[in-house]
Write an enzyme that holds these catalytic residues in place. Structure first.
Site, short mmCIF file in Angstrom:
data_model
loop_
_atom_site.label_atom_id
_atom_site.label_comp_id
_atom_site.label_asym_id
_atom_site.label_seq_id
_atom_site.Cartn_x
_atom_site.Cartn_y
_atom_site.Cartn_z
CD GLU A 327 -0.64 -10.72 4.95
OE1 GLU A 327 -1.44 -10.53 4.01
OE2 GLU A 327 -0.30 -11.85 5.34
N GLY A 328 -1.09 -5.15 4.96
CA GLY A 328 -1.96 -4.09 4.50
C GLY A 328 -1.98 -2.86 5.36
N GLY A 330 0.81 -0.81 5.64
CA GLY A 330 1.83 0.12 5.18
C GLY A 330 3.12 0.07 5.96
CB VAL A 331 4.42 -1.50 8.80
CG1 VAL A 331 3.82 -0.28 9.49
CG2 VAL A 331 3.51 -2.72 8.97
CB SER A 333 3.56 -7.20 5.77
OG SER A 333 2.78 -6.91 4.62
CB ALA A 335 10.02 -5.32 2.54
CG ASP A 378 9.03 -0.65 1.61
OD1 ASP A 378 9.21 0.48 2.10
OD2 ASP A 378 8.02 -0.95 0.95
#
Length: 677
Positions: A327-328, A330-331, A333, A335, A378
């Site tokens: 989390e957090g 920018g990948v 999480s 979505a 995303d």
């Protein structure tokens, strides 16, 4: 009370020593105390330690520093202990070596739950899959999926006796003699395009190896297992069976959120009209309790299917969520959670939804129920991505134009900066508002024939205009009108050709605009998922230009990827990434950490075969995408960048490598867990 950092440790300490009963926040404020008081009367406290909280923490710090807890498996308790001692040593001495902190396990510094890393690819996971009957679908040989099935088996056999609260809650979710739907959805690495998605840009996205798994079971109200506080709530409502939505999320104790959530599905209906509640009402409902508003990402899929597809859920729903997407960072999480949940829900209730439509529905969950103003890339990548390929998505609004195979000589990495990213953050929202302001002004200018003094920007407006060295007038003999329709909502900024933007619009846009003045002089900015703060000042020209040029850079990147492999190809691809990174920073979406990582890649020796890097997604922290050759020297260079970053910041970055199939390519499993144990 709301969650805060020390609560998981305190709660676990009390729970393991039979000293306390956890009470649902809404039951506390609603005065529904009876079942909790009855449980409290049965407690047998057995804690023999100090009652001085500071002394207790000090003892824990010493014990962890001496590695007495290595190999322990007590979920959030151990992780918080590690966090305490890690922070203690960092604050104690600036010369302290992070490498010497042996008590901090690698899964903590990488932001991963121990369950995922300890069991991934193990022989035990593969052997335990034999205890699961797969009635539909395939694991596709994915080790993380096999590990998740291993988890379900362990919950069935011993979960109710586990000392971990969330595992006990998860073990009571399912009727193990009935079918369970299992789905998988990956996070994504933004290679090119980023935040320009909401302006209609082409984006290139890679589904990463890390994914979210969801196990979901449809349960008849008369046979649905229920937690004790749920049964008490139903007694108060009187006779009649009420279908319930129950969710357990693994990792909650590591991220300061309540691990379990439940609600009656009747709460999704307006009591006066009998129709599904509005999205605004749902958003307010989930924001009531900060420790449980995470459930909106899962429960929101139920409401969206109700409102958009007319589905009526008469059966109860039990959901287990386990995500390895950090989390957090920018990948995407969030979505991944939305897509895995929506896919499982549709499969369990036999709702046929096309992959592209499912992604759009998941975007609605995030925009309208959660309240985060993300674009669609995303969710689309998590659903429609393919292993070893970049999803080429034209966000107008969501057209997949193909999958670009990653050449055999090219590799992408993601390096986590340690700076938490949030798509709901103020920087992201401000840049988006600025872009939509610019779009509104361009549309008005196009209608007015691009007069020298645009009618919507008066001299009394407190905005910063273009420098006086650049002429603000346009010759009457020059073509002045861009090929745009008159409606400000009918075109995408990214569709404006860069040369047309520079010639006809760029100099006419104000550098910035105060919110109140824009509303007074122009009106609405025509973005349904953001609002203008009347007191804020928005950068207009820079934020408007970014999607125009980013779309062009992304189109160039896609075509270069198809060309013959060479170092010149890699250098040009890398240059496009560097340009994108600079543009992010000019919009105000950079961060010291991501800038440092990109600089380290630029400074890497040529022999290291790293060619480009950029901040990703919504910016303002998160992950940096790196482009290099698929070689041992490039891998070594990435590790050197990680080591240098750790040395400078004391943060151990998580490195994303490889890709995996999207949710549509994976499909769904229907399983039955063996009771033989």
């Amino acid at each position: 009370r709301s969650y805060f950092n020390e609560e998981p440790f305190l709660r676990k300490l009390l729970e393991l020593n039979d000293c306390a009963v956890e009470m649902a926040r809404r039951d506390f404020f609603g005065g529904h105390w009876q079942p909790y008081l009855e449980r409290a009367l049965q407690l047998s406290p057995n804690y023999k330690g100090t009652l001085d909280g500071g002394q207790r923490v000090a003892e824990t710090v010493v014990d962890v520093a001496r590695a007495r807890y290595q190999g322990a498996g007590h979920c959030g308790q151990v992780r918080l202990r590690d966090a305490i001692v890690f922070g203690y040593h960092l604050m104690r001495s600036s010369s302290f070596s992070v490498d010497a902190m042996e008590a901090v396990p690698s899964w903590y510094t990488q932001g991963q739950a121990p369950l995922a890393t300890e069991r991934r690819g193990s022989a035990a996971a593969s052997s335990l899959v034999d205890q699961v009957e797969i009635k539909h679908g395939s694991t596709c040989g994915l080790k993380d999926t096999e590990t998740f099935l291993h988890t379900l088996v362990s919950l069935q056999t011993s979960g109710l006796q586990d000392t971990c609260h969330e595992r006990r809650a998860a073990a009571g979710l399912f009727r193990w003699d009935e079918d369970i739907v299992v789905t998988r959805a990956p996070g994504r690495l933004d290679v090119m395009g980023g935040i320009a998605d909401y302006s209609g840009s082409l984006v290139l996205e890679m589904p990463i190896r890390e994914a979210c798994h969801v196990a979901l079971q449809r349960q008849a109200p008369d046979s649905q297992p229920a937690w004790k506080h749920t049964r008490e709530r139903h007694k108060r409502h009187g006779p009649g069976l009420v279908p319930t939505l129950r969710i357990v999320s693994f990792g909650g104790e590591e991220t300061d959120r309540a691990p379990a959530f439940d609600m009656d599905l009747t709460d999704f209906f307006d009591k006066t009209t009998g129709e599904p509640i509005t999205y605004e009402a749902a958003k307010a409902f989930f924001k009531q309790d900060v420790a449980r508003n995470w459930a909106a990402y899962v429960a929101g899929t139920v409401l969206v299917l109700m409102r958009e597809r007319g589905v009526r859920f008469e059966d109860g729903i039990s959901v287990l969520v386990h995500s390895e997407v950090p989390e957090g960072k920018g990948v995407s999480s969030s979505a991944a959670v939305e897509v895995a949940s929506m896919t499982a829900l549709a499969a369990a209730f036999q709702v046929h939804v096309q992959p592209e439509d499912l992604a759009v529905l998941c975007q609605m969950v995030e925009n309208l129920v959660v309240g985060a103003p993300c674009g669609v890339m995303d969710q689309m990548t998590s659903v429609c991505g393919q292993e070893g390929k970049l999803l080429a998505l034209m966000c107008r609004p969501a057209q997949i134009i193909g999958h670009v195979t990653i050449p055999s000589h090219v590799q992408f990495w993601g390096i986590d900066s340690g700076i938490r990213h949030s798509v709901g953050g103020s920087d992201y929202g401000s840049v988006r508002v600025g872009a939509f302001m610019g779009k509104r002004l361009i549309a008005a200018c196009a209608v007015e024939g691009m007069r020298a003094d645009p009618p919507l920007v008066s001299s009394s407006s407190p905005v910063t205009h273009a420098p006086s060295t650049a002429s603000s007038s346009v010759s009457k003999s020059e073509p002045t009108e861009a090929p745009l329709p008159p409606s400000h909502a009918a075109f995408y900024l990214a569709a404006v050709p860069p040369h047309e933007y520079q010639r006809a619009y760029e100099r006419q846009l104000p550098a910035s605009y105060q919110g109140r003045d824009f509303v007074d002089k122009v009106g609405d900015h025509a973005d349904p998922v953001t609002t203008i703060d009347l007191q804020s000042t928005y950068e207009v020209r820079t934020c408007t230009g970014h999607p125009v040029f980013e779309n062009f850079r992304t189109e160039m990147f896609k075509e270069l990827m198809k060309g013959p492999g060479s170092k010149d190809q890699l250098r040009m691809l890398g240059q496009l990434m560097y340009q994108s990174h600079v543009s992010y920073s000019q919009c105000g979406l950079g961060s010291p950490g991501t800038d440092r990582l990109v600089a380290l890649v630029e400074q890497a020796p040529v022999s290291g075969e790293l060619y480009g890097a950029k901040i990703t997604g919504g910016g303002s922290g998160g992950t940096v995408c790196i482009l290099g050759s698929r070689s041992a020297s490039a891998e070594s260079s990435v590790l050197s960048v990680v080591a240098e970053y750790k040395k400078a910041t004391s943060h151990q970055p998580y490195v994303f490598r490889g890709s995996s199939p999207g949710a549509a390519q994976f499909g769904h499993l229907i399983i039955r867990v063996s009771s033989s144990g």
